[in-house]
Enzyme design. Structure first.
Site, PDB file in Angstrom:
ATOM      1  N   TYR A   1      -1.331  -0.985  10.997  1.00 35.93           N
ATOM      2  CA  TYR A   1      -1.255  -1.513   9.223  1.00 35.93           C
ATOM      3  C   TYR A   1      -0.003  -0.637   8.102  1.00 35.93           C
ATOM      4  O   TYR A   1       0.616  -1.524   7.413  1.00 35.93           O
ATOM      5  CB  TYR A   1      -2.522  -0.425   8.434  1.00 35.93           C
ATOM      6  CG  TYR A   1      -2.978  -0.804   7.248  1.00 35.93           C
ATOM      7  CD1 TYR A   1      -2.726  -2.079   6.993  1.00 35.93           C
ATOM      8  CD2 TYR A   1      -3.292   0.175   5.959  1.00 35.93           C
ATOM      9  CE1 TYR A   1      -3.565  -2.590   5.464  1.00 35.93           C
ATOM     10  CE2 TYR A   1      -2.708  -0.218   5.027  1.00 35.93           C
ATOM     11  CZ  TYR A   1      -3.162  -1.733   4.371  1.00 35.93           C
ATOM     12  OH  TYR A   1      -3.425  -1.777   2.942  1.00 35.93           O
TER      13      TYR A   1
ATOM     14  N   SER B   1       0.642  -1.303  -0.017  1.00 31.73           N
ATOM     15  CA  SER B   1      -0.023   0.081  -0.012  1.00 31.73           C
ATOM     16  C   SER B   1       0.903   1.231   0.288  1.00 31.73           C
ATOM     17  O   SER B   1       2.090   0.883   0.106  1.00 31.73           O
ATOM     18  CB  SER B   1      -0.741  -0.284   1.733  1.00 31.73           C
ATOM     19  OG  SER B   1      -1.164   0.823   1.462  1.00 31.73           O
TER      20      SER B   1
END
Length: 250
Positions: A148, A135
């Site tokens: 995350y 990501s």
């Protein structure tokens, strides 16, 4: 000869959309995820082209069993896409080791388990392509994404380190860094998601990048430009911008 792709996290979102796209590109696809019913439903729509292999990637023994089953039943894996992962927002006020451990177990260790399993076979054959879905949040620390983002940063560093080593053995590796993609994971977000793209758009971008053998696939381009700009700023300026992303005080 028809190529074989193995995709984890393929019951929904990017993984499923990419499975659809690779089928259109002529691959036979082995799909893995924890949701056996969703995988079976997907396979029914593509008779004879999809192999269903339910899997929890946090179970190393299960990963090895599934890999062996795919290679025995469908053939040598040409492309392995590791897209299994989870996303939970966390904040300083509720930061918890249990949440951190859970995300690292799935996002990092689960991916590493899959890589440990496929790399020896690809190295022995001197061919193959591994793609890891990370990501853009792995580029810079963003409020609400401490854990995350850390998991995705770990995947970026891991793939970058492995690239020259695998290249020496004729094996390709690609890191995929999406921005906001419309998936079941992002549907729960309660904040604006700039430059949001559909899962189908994401899959098309990824498939084109994989076909080119690109090391990094980062998209959409506006988000890529913004996150790279933010990453390049001195900390004082970067924090001035990320402070604006703080959630209202509870």
């Amino acid at each position: 000869m028809t190529k074989i792709a193995w995709i984890t996290g393929s019951s929904s979102g990017i993984g499923r959309a990419l499975a659809e796209r690779l089928l259109r590109d002529g691959y036979r696809v082995a799909v893995s995820a924890r949701s056996a019913d969703a995988l079976a439903e997907f396979a029914t729509s593509h008779p004879g082209l999809v192999g269903v292999y339910p899997l929890d990637v946090t179970d190393p023994d299960a990963v090895k069993r599934v890999f062996t089953a795919i290679e025995n039943e469908m053939g040598a894996i040409d492309l392995a896409v590791f897209a299994a992962g989870s996303y939970t927002r966390d904040y300083a006020e509720d930061f918890a080791l249990s949440r951190t451990r859970q995300m690292f177990d799935l996002n990092v260790l689960g991916t590493a388990s899959c890589m440990e399993t496929v790399m020896p076979a690809m190295i022995a054959r001197r061919r193959g392509h591994i793609a890891v879905v990370a990501s853009v949040s792995g580029y810079v620390g963003l409020p609400g994404a401490a854990t995350y983002g850390a998991t995705k940063a770990a995947l970026n560093v891991m793939c970058e380190a492995l690239y020259p080593e695998l290249e020496r053995h004729g094996v390709k590796i690609t890191i995929v860094n999406p921005g906001f993609v419309d998936t079941p994971l992002t549907e729960k977000n309660d904040f604006p998601m700039p430059f949001l793209v559909s899962s189908e758009e994401a899959a098309d971008t990824i498939a084109k990048g994989l076909a080119k053998g690109t090391f990094e696939i980062i998209f959409p381009w506006k988000m890529a430009l913004a996150i790279r700009f933010l990453h390049a700023l001195p900390h004082s300026l970067r924090f001035a911008l990320t402070r604006r992303m703080l959630r209202p005080k509870q």
